[in-house]
Design a protein around this motif. Structure first.
Motif, mmCIF file in Angstrom:
data_model
loop_
_atom_site.group_PDB
_atom_site.id
_atom_site.type_symbol
_atom_site.label_atom_id
_atom_site.label_comp_id
_atom_site.label_asym_id
_atom_site.label_seq_id
_atom_site.Cartn_x
_atom_site.Cartn_y
_atom_site.Cartn_z
ATOM 1 N N CYS A 183 -6.298 -1.369 -0.720
ATOM 2 C CA CYS A 183 -5.712 -1.841 0.540
ATOM 3 C C CYS A 183 -6.805 -2.194 1.544
ATOM 4 C CB CYS A 183 -4.793 -0.771 1.119
ATOM 5 S SG CYS A 183 -4.093 -1.252 2.717
ATOM 6 N N GLU A 232 -6.387 -2.803 4.584
ATOM 7 C CA GLU A 232 -6.036 -2.291 5.916
ATOM 8 C C GLU A 232 -6.502 -0.857 6.130
ATOM 9 O OE1 GLU A 232 -4.731 -4.018 8.473
ATOM 10 O OE2 GLU A 232 -4.920 -5.773 7.167
ATOM 11 N N CYS A 233 -6.283 -0.004 5.116
ATOM 12 C CA CYS A 233 -6.612 1.416 5.307
ATOM 13 C C CYS A 233 -7.691 1.909 4.353
ATOM 14 C CB CYS A 233 -5.360 2.281 5.184
ATOM 15 S SG CYS A 233 -4.735 2.437 3.490
ATOM 16 N N CYS A 246 -0.339 3.231 3.596
ATOM 17 C CA CYS A 246 -0.001 2.769 4.949
ATOM 18 C C CYS A 246 1.154 1.772 4.978
ATOM 19 C CB CYS A 246 -1.231 2.170 5.639
ATOM 20 S SG CYS A 246 -1.696 0.526 5.052
ATOM 21 N N CYS A 282 0.826 -1.212 0.000
ATOM 22 C CA CYS A 282 0.000 0.000 0.000
ATOM 23 C C CYS A 282 0.858 1.259 0.000
ATOM 24 C CB CYS A 282 -0.921 -0.014 1.216
ATOM 25 S SG CYS A 282 -1.920 1.475 1.367
#
Ligand code: ZN
Length: 134
Positions: free
Chosen positions: A45, A47-48, A34, A31
């Motif tokens: 992504c 995650e973010c 992040c 990413c």
């Protein structure tokens, strides 16, 4: 028995990954926001929540996170058993579903070190599988 190597479904999001396999490279999306390294290959992504990744080349090494031995497969794999379906935790972090090949099924264990091998699909890419590091 050799495992079949059916071609994957390639789409614009995962094409960089599959193109890499043709060159013997295991590429992972990192990413741009992040820094998370993710699996499955995509440009978003998890995650973010942002779009935008750089494709980094993984070392191709990891450990067996968990596995199951399939004694009798189905479909393309009907004649392939016994074979190993596993999650391998890459040294970069992601856990990927794959097969362990060239292993002694009586000795294979969680935590074993493995390294990537590529099985040509015959359609311009290859399946990343893993074999024990001896
Ligand atoms: Zn991110």
């Amino acid at each position: 028995m050799t495992l079949p190597a059916p071609a994957p479904i390639v789409n614009p999001e995962n094409k960089p990954f599959w193109d890499g396999t043709a060159q013997g490279k295991l590429l992972l999306p990192k990413c741009q926001n992040c820094g998370s390294i993710n699996w499955y290959p995509k440009v978003f992504c998890p995650e973010c929540g942002k779009f935008g990744v750089d494709w980094i080349e993984a070392a191709g090494t990891g450990t067996v996170y968990t596995f199951a031995i399939t004694r009798r497969g189905a479909g393309n794999y009907a004649q392939a058993g016994p074979y190993v379906l596993a999650y391998v935790e890459l040294d970069e972090g992601p856990r990927i579903m794959t097969n362990i090949v060239d292993a002694d099924l009586e000795k294979l264990a969680i935590g074993d070190k493995v390294t990537v091998v590529f099985h040509d699909t015959g359609e311009g890419n290859a399946l990343p599988r893993f074999k024990p590091v001896s």
